[in-house]
Design an enzyme around this catalytic site. Structure first.
Site: not given
Length: 301
Positions: A173, A180
Site C-alpha cells: 500500500k 499515486e
C-alpha cells in the site's frame, strides 16, 4: 461471529456499513459518542470502551483497527492486546508504516494473537464501489478472514488478495500511494499546461471527459479529476497547498534504501513540499545570486 471495529471515522464507518450490508454482525468503538450513535442508527452495536468492545465479542475474536497511523495505532494496540487471548486476530487497516507493523506483529505474536495488515484503498467511494485491499499475514489466518475481505472488496475474487507475510500488505500500500503521487502530479502538470495556453480557450473539463474514454491515460483518478474540473474549472478558492500523509516519504526512503531509482515519485513528493513554502528562501536566494553574477533584475515584494 461478530466483528469488532475500532475507529468510526468516515472510512471506518463506511467499511462498517458495507460489512453490515454483507450480512456481518458488528460492534464498533470510537471515543466520540456521536460516531457510536451514528453506527447504532445503522443497526450495529457499539461499545464505549475497548474493554466493552472485547466483552461483546465471542472467541476467537476478530478486531479491525481503522485508526490513524503512528502513535494512535500504538496506543490502541497497547490497550487492546491485554484484553485479548491466544487465537484472537487483530487487523490493522490503516496506513501504517510496514516497519511499525512488523514490530507490532511481533508483540502480538508473543501473546499468540494473530496480526494481519491490510493496506486499504478506496477512500470515500469504497462504500459503494468496494475497497482495494492488499493483505499481509499468515496464510491460514488470512484464510479465516476471507469472508470479511470478500464482502469489502469490489467482488469476491477481485480487488483484494494476500500479497505476502505480515508487513507485506502495508508495504504494498505504501508503494501504491507513491505511484499515486506520481500519477496525480502528471495529471496536474498536464492540465496546467492546457490551462496556460490561453489563445486556444480550452475547456479543461471537456478535455478530461474526452480522455476518460478510449485514451491510454484513462483511469479512475482521471474520472475524479474530470469531476473536480466540472465542479470548479478554475480551481477558485483552493489554495495551492498540497499536504502529504507520509506514504510518499516512506516510499522514497525505501527506494533509497533499496538502491532503486524513483525520480518521478521523488519529484512529486518534492512538489508537494514546495507547495507549502509561500515565503521560499530558496527562490529569494536564487534571485539574489542571479543579480550578483549577472546583474539580473530582482523582483521586489
Amino acid at each position: 461471529m461478530k466483528l469488532g471495529m475500532i475507529g468510526l471515522g468516515r472510512m471506518g464507518a463506511n467499511m462498517a456499513q458495507r460489512l453490515m450490508q454483507g450480512g456481518h454482525q458488528l460492534v464498533g468503538f470510537d471515543p466520540k459518542p456521536e460516531a457510536r450513535k451514528s453506527l447504532e442508527d445503522k443497526g450495529a452495536e457499539s461499545a464505549d470502551s475497548l474493554a466493552a468492545l472485547v466483552a461483546k465479542l465471542s472467541a476467537p475474536r476478530i478486531v479491525w483497527m481503522m485508526v490513524p497511523a503512528g502513535e494512535i495505532t500504538d496506543s490502541t494496540l497497547t490497550n487492546l492486546l491485554p484484553l485479548l487471548a491466544a487465537g484472537d486476530i487483530v487487523i490493522d487497516g490503516g496506513n501504517s508504516n510496514y516497519k511499525d507493523t512488523l514490530r507490532r506483529a511481533g508483540t502480538a505474536a508473543e501473546k499468540k494473537i494473530g496480526y494481519v495488515d491490510c493496506g486499504t484503498s478506496g477512500g470515500v467511494w469504497g462504500l459503494a464501489e468496494g475497497y482495494s485491499m492488499m493483505v499481509g499475514g499468515d496464510e491460514n489466518t488470512v484464510e479465516q478472514l476471507r469472508p470479511i475481505f470478500e464482502t469489502l472488496a469490489p467482488a469476491k475474487d477481485k480487488g483484494w488478495g494476500r500479497v505476502g507475510p505480515v508487513g507485506a500488505g502495508h508495504f504494498t500500500k505504501m508503494i501504491h500511494n507513491g505511484v499515486e503521487y506520481g500519477m496525480m502530479q502528471a495529471y496536474a502538470e498536464g492540465f496546467s499546461i492546457l490551462q496556460h495556453k490561453k489563445e486556444f480557450g480550452l475547456d479543461l473539463h471537456q478535455v478530461a471527459e474526452i480522455w476518460r474514454t478510449g485514451s491510454v491515460v484513462r483511469s479512475w483518478l482521471l474520472d475524479l479529476t474530470a469531476d473536480a474540473l466540472g465542479k470548479n474549472p478554475s480551481m477558485a478558492g483552493i489554495a495551492p497547498y498540497v499536504v502529504d500523509s507520509g506514504e510518499g516519504r516512506w516510499t522514497v526512503a525505501e527506494a533509497i534504501d533499496l538502491n532503486v531509482p524513483a525520480p518521478i515519485i521523488t519529484q512529486s513528493l518534492i512538489e508537494r513540499l514546495r507547495s507549502r513554502d509561500s515565503e521560499s528562501f530558496t527562490d529569494k536566494l536564487l534571485s539574489a545570486m542571479r543579480n550578483e553574477f549577472g546583474g539580473h533584475e530582482i523582483k521586489k515584494e
